[in-house]
Scaffold this motif. Structure first.
Motif, PDB file in Angstrom:
ATOM      1  N   SER A 264       0.945  -1.491  -0.160  1.00 39.85           N
ATOM      2  CA  SER A 264       0.063   0.276  -0.095  1.00 39.85           C
ATOM      3  C   SER A 264       0.865   1.402   0.288  1.00 39.85           C
ATOM      4  N   LEU A 268       0.839   4.253  -3.278  1.00 40.63           N
ATOM      5  CA  LEU A 268       0.788   5.855  -2.516  1.00 40.63           C
ATOM      6  C   LEU A 268       1.801   6.332  -2.489  1.00 40.63           C
ATOM      7  N   VAL A 272      -0.284   9.231  -4.837  1.00 39.49           N
ATOM      8  CA  VAL A 272      -0.675  10.377  -4.339  1.00 39.49           C
ATOM      9  C   VAL A 272       0.451  11.585  -5.578  1.00 39.49           C
ATOM     10  N   GLY A 346      -0.679   1.897  -8.003  1.00 40.40           N
ATOM     11  CA  GLY A 346      -1.281   3.359  -8.029  1.00 40.40           C
ATOM     12  C   GLY A 346      -1.153   3.760  -8.569  1.00 40.40           C
ATOM     13  N   PHE A 399      -6.392  11.100   0.227  1.00 35.56           N
ATOM     14  CA  PHE A 399      -5.051   9.988   0.214  1.00 35.56           C
ATOM     15  C   PHE A 399      -5.723   8.462   1.624  1.00 35.56           C
ATOM     16  N   ALA A 403      -6.407   5.236   0.290  1.00 35.33           N
ATOM     17  CA  ALA A 403      -4.942   4.374   1.154  1.00 35.33           C
ATOM     18  C   ALA A 403      -5.809   3.225   1.683  1.00 35.33           C
TER      19      ALA A 403
END
Length: 486
Positions: A264, A268, A272, A346, A399, A403
């Protein structure tokens, strides 16, 4: 008669009741010389509702209770000598249901008739061979007494279905006739219809709540069963994951937690910055024509099934990382790795973050931008010092939601990261996650009384609590720190 056919008949009776009730309301008003309290359609709706709703509720309760009552009746007739050693009567009931279904197929195809089965003139060996012909293969430990129980199970099931059809249809007819008889001009038919609609809306609102309660309840009950067989302290603090269905299993949660968080984190790390920069560009710099094309094109990624992302990770990304990065640097020889799954995951999360962040940035009032420009700030300074600080709580919430989405992903990890439960810092080594092990523990022939199967529910409950905490934290941040604009 199948339940679907029965439902269609009840709905047809309700439709007849609607038109009959509507016409009776008009005729009654003319006969009595009085004005109707409600529109004629409301009287028809009241008759239709009284015709359909009680009958359908009765049908639903019958479908739920009938199998339970029949199984409780049959399971008491199975002698202990017919139960396999170390097994339970519930396992024998599986054979009973399969044989009963096979008997229905045999009769439907004309291989045996009702008299043969009722009189038991067909011996058990012959019935076993005929069941095999229709695809019902029985084990060698199935005894004739089980066949007798299956015959009685089938007879009870047929009788219950016949009684169900009669009772449901009589309920629809009698209650519908009663609703038609009680129609009067002074009857508040509109209130009846609106009360039903209100109850329907309340029921729809409760679906999500009751579903959540059901999920938590089922996970909690099975998890407690697991923790009675395996200590919770060893489950949550052990570093060894080695389930063995023959005994001597080790259920260490920490390697699975590490793999889940590692994958994870990589996902991210990719999604992100890319998603946020896409959102800033589309909201602040892109023209209307480019935005109208780019935003839907990016969001197409969100509609791709995760299994397709997994195949992309397995066939393209994994071999590329192995041949061009991992092997030349001496970091590994496997195409399945944390980096493979993290990169592809991602990419999957990019439209999720960009779309949410774009909506949040666009919600910042234009007056704040104009005020910044009026003070002499450039566009980039306005974005950095005005827009992003104002939208930051919402962006952080996006965000955290991303997640929780990454933590619950399964197919990309199965095909991209492998199934090895280990604690390792090398991102080019194969690892696994909680969701993958939940699937693997529930795949194949499993016995739900064993800790090797029940551990999946403990993993599911832990993952549920973890993702729920992230979602609650995201909502808390958004609500506490968001700006209130007029």
């Amino acid at each position: 008669m199948t339940p679907g056919t029965l439902i269609l008949i009840v709905l047809a009776l309700a439709a007849i009741g609607y038109f009959t009730g509507k016409r009776r309301a008009i005729q009654t008003a003319k006969r009595d010389g009085r004005k109707l309290h409600s529109l004629p359609s409301y009287y028809g709706e009241s008759v239709a509702l009284f015709t359909a709703v009680p009958a359908l509720l009765l049908l639903g309760a019958w479908l739920f209770l009938q199998p339970v009552m029949i199984e409780n009746s049959i399971i008491g007739q199975i002698p202990e000598s017919s139960v396999p050693e170390g097994g339970a009567k519930s396992l024998v009931m599986v054979d009973v249901r399969r044989i009963a279904e096979g008997l229905n197929l045999i009769i439907a195809e004309g291989r045996l008739n009702e008299e043969d089965i009722s009189d038991m003139r067909a011996d058990f060996v012959d019935v076993r061979s005929r069941l095999a012909e229709v695809g019902v293969a029985l084990g060698s430990n199935v005894e004739p007494v089980v066949f007798q129980a299956a015959k009685e199970y089938r007879d009870l099931d047929l009788s219950a279905k016949f009684a169900r059809d009669i009772v449901v249809l009589l309920t629809a007819l009698l209650v519908g006739i009663w609703a038609l008889w009680r129609i009067r001009p002074s009857m508040r038919a509109r209130n009846i219809s609106e009360t039903f609609v209100k109850a329907l809306l309340i029921g729809a609102s409760l679906v999500a709540i009751l579903t959540t309660v059901g999920i938590v309840g089922s996970l909690l009950f099975e998890s407690l069963q697991f923790f009675r067989l395996y200590p919770a302290s060893e489950f949550y603090f052990s570093t060894v994951w080695n389930p063995q269905f023959r005994g001597g299993s080790d259920f260490g949660f920490l390697p699975l937690l590490w793999g889940t968080l590692y994958v994870s984190f990589v996902a991210l790390l990719v999604a992100v910055p890319v998603g946020l920069m896409i959102a800033i560009y589309l909201a602040e710099y892109a023209g209307s024509r480019l935005r109208s094309f780019a935003k839907p094109a990016i969001e197409i990624l969100a509609g791709i099934p995760t299994i397709v992302y997994g195949l992309f990770a397995l066939i393209t990304v994994g071999p590329f990382l192995r041949d061009w990065i991992a092997q030349p640097l001496g970091l590994g020889n496997s195409s399945s790795s944390v980096m493979t799954a993290g990169l592809v995951m991602g990419i999957m999360l990019i439209p999720f973050i960009s779309s949410l962040s774009d909506d949040i940035i666009n919600s910042v009032p234009q007056a704040m931008r104009d005020g910044s420009y009026g003070l002499g700030a450039t566009q980039s300074e306005t974005v950095r010092q005005v827009i992003l600080p104002a939208a930051l709580p919402g962006i952080v919430g996006a965000f955290l939601l991303a997640a929780s989405r990454a933590i619950g992903e399964t197919m990309i990890v199965v095909l991209g990261a492998g199934a090895a439960a280990r604690l390792d810092l090398n991102p080019f080594e194969a690892m696994t996650t909680v969701t993958v092990k939940i699937v693997s523990q529930l795949t194949g022939d499993t016995e739900f009384a064993s800790p090797e199967t029940l551990v999946a529910f403990a993993l599911g409950l832990t993952l549920f609590v973890f993702t729920l905490s992230l979602n609650v934290l995201a909502l808390y941040i958004v609500r506490k720190y968001r700006e209130q604009y007029e």
